[in-house]
Design a protein around this motif. Structure first.
Motif, short mmCIF file in Angstrom:
data_model
loop_
_atom_site.label_atom_id
_atom_site.label_comp_id
_atom_site.label_asym_id
_atom_site.label_seq_id
_atom_site.Cartn_x
_atom_site.Cartn_y
_atom_site.Cartn_z
N GLU A 51 0.89 -1.12 0.13
CA GLU A 51 0.05 -0.12 -0.09
C GLU A 51 0.81 1.29 0.11
O GLU A 51 0.52 2.13 -0.72
CB GLU A 51 -0.93 0.07 1.17
N THR A 97 2.43 1.67 -3.60
CA THR A 97 1.68 2.50 -4.60
C THR A 97 1.41 3.69 -4.51
O THR A 97 1.11 4.40 -5.48
CB THR A 97 0.32 1.54 -4.69
N SER A 98 1.63 4.33 -3.27
CA SER A 98 1.46 5.48 -3.06
C SER A 98 2.62 6.33 -3.51
O SER A 98 2.56 7.60 -3.70
CB SER A 98 1.06 5.73 -1.68
#
Length: 874
Positions: free
Chosen positions: A462, A465-466
């Motif tokens: 997570e 992907t940021s």
């Protein structure tokens, strides 16, 4: 109704009072019509004022005509055994259950019935088998709603499906679990524990995957789980059931040799030895959940965990479908315009992997090979600034980046634990091996069981992907190392674990994604590429991505040609409008001409052109006039578009070849990618014209009798077609080079890509080895035919693979499609042409056929070698 009225008026009706006729609809949206629904209809008819029209089976809140029914109502005989089996495509569940029906139906006086529910995805999608057995004929043309026996063959399905919702009280639950009988209870989702306890189910576990591995069955757990079913169901006495299974094994696998039969026998014995009953705690369900606070899992699927807080609308509808709750949707949930968002495969989180690749950052050489070969784009890499890591999780790893153009930046490699399928191809291709331990590489597969790795990697993913994507304009997109840093816009497809096709499609999106248009022929690529609700075709953070459309086998080439013609027409029309507008606005003439004459042969050129188009569109927003308005509507056509026709060998070699030949002959600037598995993979493995001589396939059970069609050589005869043959698993750098050359060629290009496939008859974890062996043995030579070279007086044909270093027989002996024939020769020993290898023979024509097959390979390779020396052969 018409007949009744006509008879009434004619006086020939048998009734004196005109009857009341009520009309209803059922089976809408492919819904079943069950006894429960029939009862509901009769109940409605008994009302004093029944409706004139009704629907049953759907929740129709638009017309308001639907009537409710009780789904728990059943008319099954009390002695009928109803069984539900939850599995995944290719794990053997469906095959085992079909075999069980045969055993019971053919060897006992019992009646048997089976229905099998699975979606259109490839292996790895959920399958549900509905089996009924009874002493009386079974006439139930509908699925099971309540079951005495429920088996879940994949532990992770408990996270997403209400597996036990249909279980009858005091029924039996069989679970394939990596956890033993003493620890499995704490690992179950709370809702599953509650159901087991409240319904007083007998609960059994077996580590079917471990048993299958240890008995040489690889990932096929069918024999293991089938043995457990017969041992627990009581349909047959245990000894009698096991004897029947053994007889079925001999009948089914006898032609594959004693070794295969022996492995299945061993799996039967090991299954019974490793089947254990779990003692269910004798507590109330409400206290069970609080007693085990640390094994919680999300189930049933919480929509907000995937899509965020969504309200009824397209995203909510997609989330419900992914959650497997499509049956609960009302009619009003469907979008009026039929539109769905793209890139939804990332919300499925199928969690198929039993093992995850673990990154040794210090050993990694940052070559990009692992991300290039990953069939599901589940492993990624980025180069980022240190400042971007301020909020990184404690377990997030980086090392200094090894790129000159990215000084003082760091490199990160990250896997998505819930999207990884555990195919191991990344491990297999990793060249960074520990000099002291050859089993340890920069990527090593480690079991998820008994560790917090999945939770850690989920948080790392997570965060990863940021992070901002690597700047494409600073990359050299002809090298594997640089291409691997680009964002894939084809991700997490429903293809088989270890698929040989999807890496090519993902690579297309990395090279040309923001200006790519794909005309896709029906086949595997349309099923894993466009099955609602999960599509892997995605977009950048700017909302730009590939345009994808599917057509049928027989006309996809023409369909793609039409797209190319339409794109060119819009571009030419926009260029004409530029001239018109430049006359109306002389102060914009230079900028407008720059749009028309822009060099878009590089990544930098395309980015600059897109920026110019956006700027001009803003400039023209305040202008009036029809020419300006029309230019604004088509100005984006001035950005270069890469059009690719994509399909399998069934399309390109067979059903769509006539159209493909027409498109090639047209000389139009289209690119064609053939995903060649040498068989009709999507429809069960039928032979195609690409299937080589001697290979066993459906409709060629004793080996294909004719040689493989040489599609590439046929295309070369036109003289103006770029033609190449590639195999990413054998040479990824060559693959990147070919795709870039094909796109740059101003004319038709044909790229034939070797794709290993489950239909070839081996574990796809070894797919890369098979690709390498195919090239090394001369079975699949790599070449390029580039007409541009001929224009400069050079030989247009280049044979890019080396002379064979592996005996063809050694390659053929690694695939079941050939080994069936290798053990089937007319003479005691058969020598394969061009090799020193011999195979033992039996009394059938297999050996002669493989001799011819080896001659085909040798002759084709010899022809290519001659063409590479001198294309001007007389």
């Amino acid at each position: 109704m018409t007949a009744i009225i006509e008879a009434w008026h004619a006086g020939t009706a048998s009734f004196s009072v005109l009857p009341r006729v009520i009309g209803g609809r059922y089976g809408l949206a492919s819904k079943e019509f069950t006894p429960a629904m029939a009862v509901a209809v009769f109940d409605v008819l008994e009302r004093s004022h029944p409706p004139a029209h009704f629907t049953i089976g759907i929740h129709d809140d638009v017309t308001g005509l639907s009537i409710p029914w009780d789904p728990s109502f059943s008319i099954d005989a009390p002695d009928t055994v109803s069984a539900l089996f939850y599995g995944l495509g290719s794990d053997g569940t469906v095959g085992a259950n079909k075999n069980s029906i045969k055993i019971i139906g053919e060897t006992t006086p019992l009646h048997a019935q089976g229905y099998f529910v699975y979606d259109s995805k490839k292996s790895g999608s959920v399958t549900i088998s509905h089996l009924r057995f009874g002493t009386r004929p079974i006439r139930a043309p509908y699925l099971i709603s309540t079951a005495n026996f429920i088996a879940c063959h994949q532990f992770q399905l408990l996270d997403h499906l209400d597996v036990l919702g249909s279980a009858l009280p005091s029924g039996t639950f069989l679970l394939n679990s990596p956890y033993g009988p003493d620890e499995v209870w704490a690992k179950l989702p709370h809702a599953v524990r509650d159901t087991i306890a409240s319904k007083r189910l007998r609960f059994f576990v077996i580590d079917g995957d471990r048993v299958a591995r240890e008995t040489g069955m690889a990932r096929r757990i069918n024999t293991v789980m089938q043995s457990c079913f017969f041992a627990l169901s009581g349909i047959l006495p245990r000894d009698e059931a096991i004897a029947a299974i053994r007889h079925s094994i001999e009948k089914t696998y006898g032609k594959r040799g004693e070794r295969v039969v022996a492995k299945n026998f061993e799996a039967v014995d090991a299954a019974l030895a490793n089947l254990h009953e779990v003692m269910v705690p004798d507590t109330q369900p409400i206290s069970i959940a609080s007693a085990f606070p640390h094994g919680t899992r999300r189930r049933p699927l919480d929509i907000s965990t995937r899509f965020g807080d969504v309200t009824p609308g397209p995203d909510w509808l997609t989330a419900m479908l992914i959650a497997g709750r499509g049956e609960d949707l009302p009619v009003s949930a469907m979008p009026a315009d039929g539109r769905f968002r793209t890139g939804t495969a990332k919300f499925e989180k199928r969690n198929l992997a039993r093992e995850l690749p673990v990154w040794d950052a210090d050993l990694c050489i940052q070559c990009g090979k692992c991300t290039m070969i990953c069939p599901h784009a589940a492993i990624r890499e980025k180069v980022v600034n240190l400042a971007d890591l301020a909020e990184a999780p404690a377990t997030f790893m980086t090392v200094p980046a090894k790129w000159r153009q990215f000084p003082d930046q760091v490199f990160s490699l990250q896997v998505s634990p819930e999207d990884c399928t555990g195919c191991t191809l990344c491990f297999e291709i990793c060249p960074a091996v520990n000099r002291h331990d050859s089993a340890h590489r920069a990527l090593t597969m480690v079991s998820k069981v008994g560790s917090s790795r999945q939770d850690d990697e989920r948080a790392n993913w997570e965060f990863f992907t940021s992070l901002p994507e690597t700047d494409r304009t600073k990359l050299n997109l002809v090298t594997v190392k640089d291409v691997a840093l680009t964002q894939p816009l084809f991700e997490f497809s429903g293809a088989c674990a270890g698929c040989g096709e999807t890496p090519y499609l993902r690579l297309l999106t990395q090279l040309f994604g923001d200006h790519l248009i794909v005309a896709n022929a029906t086949g595997c690529s349309s099923i894993y590429g466009g099955s609602l609700p999960a599509t892997p075709w995605s977009q950048t953070v700017d909302g730009i991505g590939p345009a994808w459309a599917n057509s049928l086998f027989e006309d996809n080439a023409e369909f793609g040609l039409g797209i190319r013609v339409a794109v060119d027409h819009r571009r030419d029309h926009a260029r004409a409008l530029l001239d018109s507008v430049s006359l109306l606005a002389p102060d914009l003439a230079d900028e407008l001409l720059a749009l028309r004459d822009a060099d878009q042969s590089s990544e930098r050129g395309i980015v600059d052109q897109r920026n110019r188009v956006r700027a001009m569109k803003d400039r023209l927003a305040g202008w009036g006039g029809s020419a300006v308005r029309e230019l604004s509507s088509v100005i984006e056509a001035l950005v270069h578009h890469s059009v690719w026709l994509v399909g399998g060998d069934g399309w390109a070699y067979d059903i769509g070849y006539g159209g493909l030949d027409h498109v090639i002959a047209s000389g139009t600037n289209v690119n064609i990618l053939v995903l060649d598995t040498e068989v009709y993979s999507n429809t069960g493995g039928q032979q195609s014209k690409s299937t080589p001589r001697g290979a066993v396939a459906k409709f060629a059970s004793s080996g294909k009798r004719r040689a493989k069609k040489d599609l590439g050589l046929l295309a070369m005869t036109y003289g103006n077609v770029y033609v190449a043959r590639i195999a990413m698993g054998a040479n990824d750098a060559h693959t990147v080079k070919v795709l870039q050359e094909a796109e740059a060629y101003d004319g038709p290009s044909l790229v034939i890509a070797y794709a290993h496939c489950i239909a070839h008859g081996y574990d796809l974890a070894h797919g890369l080895d098979h690709q390498k062996q195919a090239v090394a043995s001369g079975y699949w030579p790599l070449y390029r035919y580039d007409p541009r070279r001929a224009e400069h007086g050079e030989n247009p044909f280049a044979l890019d693979s080396r002379p064979p270093t592996l005996a063809l027989a050694e390659f053929l002996a690694t695939e079941d499609r050939f080994t069936t024939m290798l053990g089937s020769s007319t003479s005691p020993k058969t020598t394969l042409v061009g090799t020193d290898s011999t195979v033992e023979g039996k009394e059938n024509p297999g050996g002669e056929l493989l001799e011819l097959a080896s001659r085909d390979v040798a002759a084709r390779l010899n022809l290519y070698a001659q063409l590479a020396k001198d294309w001007r052969l007389s």
